[in-house]
Design a protein around this motif. Structure first.
Motif, mmCIF file in Angstrom:
data_model
loop_
_atom_site.group_PDB
_atom_site.id
_atom_site.type_symbol
_atom_site.label_atom_id
_atom_site.label_comp_id
_atom_site.label_asym_id
_atom_site.label_seq_id
_atom_site.Cartn_x
_atom_site.Cartn_y
_atom_site.Cartn_z
ATOM 1 N N MET A 30 0.841 -1.198 0.000
ATOM 2 C CA MET A 30 0.000 0.000 0.000
ATOM 3 C C MET A 30 0.884 1.259 0.000
ATOM 4 S SD MET A 30 -3.433 -0.937 2.065
ATOM 5 C CE MET A 30 -2.824 -0.690 3.716
ATOM 6 N N HIS A 37 9.166 -3.407 3.644
ATOM 7 C CA HIS A 37 8.853 -3.600 2.224
ATOM 8 C C HIS A 37 10.118 -3.905 1.412
ATOM 9 C CE1 HIS A 37 5.513 -0.661 3.367
ATOM 10 N NE2 HIS A 37 4.847 -1.722 2.982
ATOM 11 N N SER A 39 12.781 -5.305 2.261
ATOM 12 C CA SER A 39 13.301 -6.671 2.474
ATOM 13 C C SER A 39 12.605 -7.646 1.510
ATOM 14 C CB SER A 39 13.117 -7.112 3.932
ATOM 15 O OG SER A 39 11.760 -7.390 4.221
ATOM 16 N N LEU A 40 11.328 -7.415 1.249
ATOM 17 C CA LEU A 40 10.608 -8.283 0.297
ATOM 18 C C LEU A 40 11.104 -8.031 -1.125
ATOM 19 C CD1 LEU A 40 6.865 -7.876 1.491
ATOM 20 C CD2 LEU A 40 8.661 -9.235 2.497
ATOM 21 N N TYR A 71 -4.257 7.560 5.362
ATOM 22 C CA TYR A 71 -3.154 6.620 5.140
ATOM 23 C C TYR A 71 -2.046 7.348 4.373
ATOM 24 C CZ TYR A 71 -0.848 2.157 4.778
ATOM 25 O OH TYR A 71 0.059 1.136 4.924
ATOM 26 N N ASP A 151 2.082 -9.375 8.689
ATOM 27 C CA ASP A 151 0.627 -9.532 8.599
ATOM 28 C C ASP A 151 0.341 -11.026 8.554
ATOM 29 O OD1 ASP A 151 -0.384 -6.580 8.024
ATOM 30 O OD2 ASP A 151 1.483 -6.878 6.947
ATOM 31 N N ALA A 184 7.825 -3.466 15.161
ATOM 32 C CA ALA A 184 7.752 -3.911 13.770
ATOM 33 C C ALA A 184 7.562 -2.698 12.864
ATOM 34 C CB ALA A 184 6.586 -4.882 13.600
HETATM 35 P P1 AMP Z 1 1.467 -2.978 3.455
HETATM 36 O O1 AMP Z 1 2.026 -1.909 2.551
HETATM 37 O O2 AMP Z 1 1.465 -2.604 4.892
HETATM 38 O O3 AMP Z 1 0.147 -3.512 2.945
HETATM 39 O O4 AMP Z 1 2.477 -4.203 3.370
HETATM 40 C C1 AMP Z 1 2.857 -4.747 2.130
HETATM 41 C C2 AMP Z 1 3.653 -6.017 2.369
HETATM 42 O O5 AMP Z 1 4.817 -5.708 3.157
HETATM 43 C C3 AMP Z 1 2.867 -7.078 3.145
HETATM 44 O O6 AMP Z 1 3.193 -8.358 2.634
HETATM 45 C C4 AMP Z 1 3.389 -6.904 4.554
HETATM 46 O O7 AMP Z 1 3.283 -8.057 5.346
HETATM 47 C C5 AMP Z 1 4.846 -6.548 4.291
HETATM 48 N N1 AMP Z 1 5.403 -5.852 5.444
HETATM 49 C C6 AMP Z 1 4.934 -4.721 6.028
HETATM 50 N N2 AMP Z 1 5.679 -4.405 7.106
HETATM 51 C C7 AMP Z 1 6.645 -5.354 7.218
HETATM 52 C C8 AMP Z 1 7.719 -5.594 8.123
HETATM 53 N N3 AMP Z 1 7.961 -4.791 9.169
HETATM 54 N N4 AMP Z 1 8.507 -6.675 7.919
HETATM 55 C C9 AMP Z 1 8.270 -7.520 6.869
HETATM 56 N N5 AMP Z 1 7.276 -7.339 5.979
HETATM 57 C C10 AMP Z 1 6.466 -6.285 6.139
#
Ligand code: AMP
Length: 266
Positions: A30, A37, A39-40, A71, A151, A184
């Motif tokens: 998002m 993010h 790290s992914l 947001y 999540d 986190a």
């Molecule tokens: P979001 O933008 O919050 O919807 O998150 C997008 C993706 O990033 C989702 O797969 C989350 O689980 C992952 N994510 C968000 N925060 C973290 C974090 N602190 N460590 C690892 N992954 C994260």
């Protein structure tokens, strides 16, 4: 780096990459990217030939009284961060591109795994998540998709949805990235005042307290949070799987909701 905002163009780029024999990695976000993010994105860039990041604040997964309007958003910054982490494409569609016909009449409900915890506190949330993830998977096509364990319940919902509906997507769960004090990382952390930010680290301390006292983990987590007056506990749960206990916690700090979890091997 390509920045795309139309479904057709995004789909075409990924189709072309696959036709060239490239393995596609997908990171759904998002936006307002942080080190969780990235790290992914880095993991995807390591394991795949082309990494696409989507940035979309999905209205379907926000309840009426939640923080959709406030947001945090900054797509330009997100593009720079995603590029630096190794992404080749950012797909950032406007809401009208994703939901052009107004109200969305199709919804995906993943029973059981979406119930309890976040599903109980945020009715309809996981239907919104499952629906947008299914739509993005349908747009992106065969790929590996990287999700954070941050999540935890969402990851379970997405895994089940992808399996039940036979999406050609390998779901990869990735570890939680934390600040130095254990909090986190989350896009929502920017809402916290300095005092609230300090208080918020109690969530991680609560998880650690639960992990060292598994027999009464829920109580240990609740007791730890109760020591911090700025933080109100929503729930503290223990989920048992084949190989671990997963301690899961959610709390409010002022008007900001935070979630976290910790796995303890059996
Ligand atoms: P979001 O933008 O919050 O919807 O998150 C997008 C993706 O990033 C989702 O797969 C989350 O689980 C992952 N994510 C968000 N925060 C973290 C974090 N602190 N460590 C690892 N992954 C994260």
């Amino acid at each position: 780096m390509q920045v795309l905002d139309r479904i057709d163009g995004f789909r075409k780029e990924l189709d072309t990459a696959r036709a060239d024999g490239k393995a596609v990695g997908l990171v759904l976000t998002m936006g307002y990217l942080h080190d969780g993010h990235t790290s992914l994105i880095r993991r995807s860039a390591e394991e795949c030939d082309l990494t696409a990041v989507t940035v979309f604040v999905n209205p379907l997964q926000f309840g009426a009284n939640e923080d959709l309007d406030r947001y945090p958003r900054d797509v330009e910054r997100d593009v720079a961060i995603a590029a630096d982490a190794g992404a080749e494409i950012v797909f950032a569609p406007p809401v009208e591109e994703m939901y052009p016909t107004g109200p969305v009449l199709t919804s995906i409900h993943v029973a059981d795994v979406s119930e309890g915890m976040e599903g109980a506190v945020r009715p309809g949330h996981f239907d919104g998540v499952a629906t947008v993830v299914a739509k993005l998977f349908a747009i992106a096509g065969p790929c590996r998709a990287y999700f954070g364990e941050k999540d935890y319940q969402q990851l379970a919902v997405v895994r089940r949805m992808a399996a039940d509906l036979s999406f050609p997507v390998d779901i990869v769960g990735c570890p939680i990235v934390r600040e130095d004090d254990g909090l986190a990382m989350s896009s929502r952390n920017v809402f916290l005042s300095p005092e609230q930010r300090r208080a918020a680290s109690v969530l991680y301390r609560a998880l650690q307290a639960g992990a060292t006292d598994l027999g009464r983990a829920r109580q240990a987590m609740a007791d730890t949070v109760a020591e911090e007056p700025l933080v109100q506990l929503d729930y503290a749960e223990v989920v048992e799987t084949d190989n671990e206990y997963r301690l899961v916690i959610a709390a409010r700090v002022g008007t900001t909701r935070l979630i976290d979890n910790l796995g303890v091997a059996k």
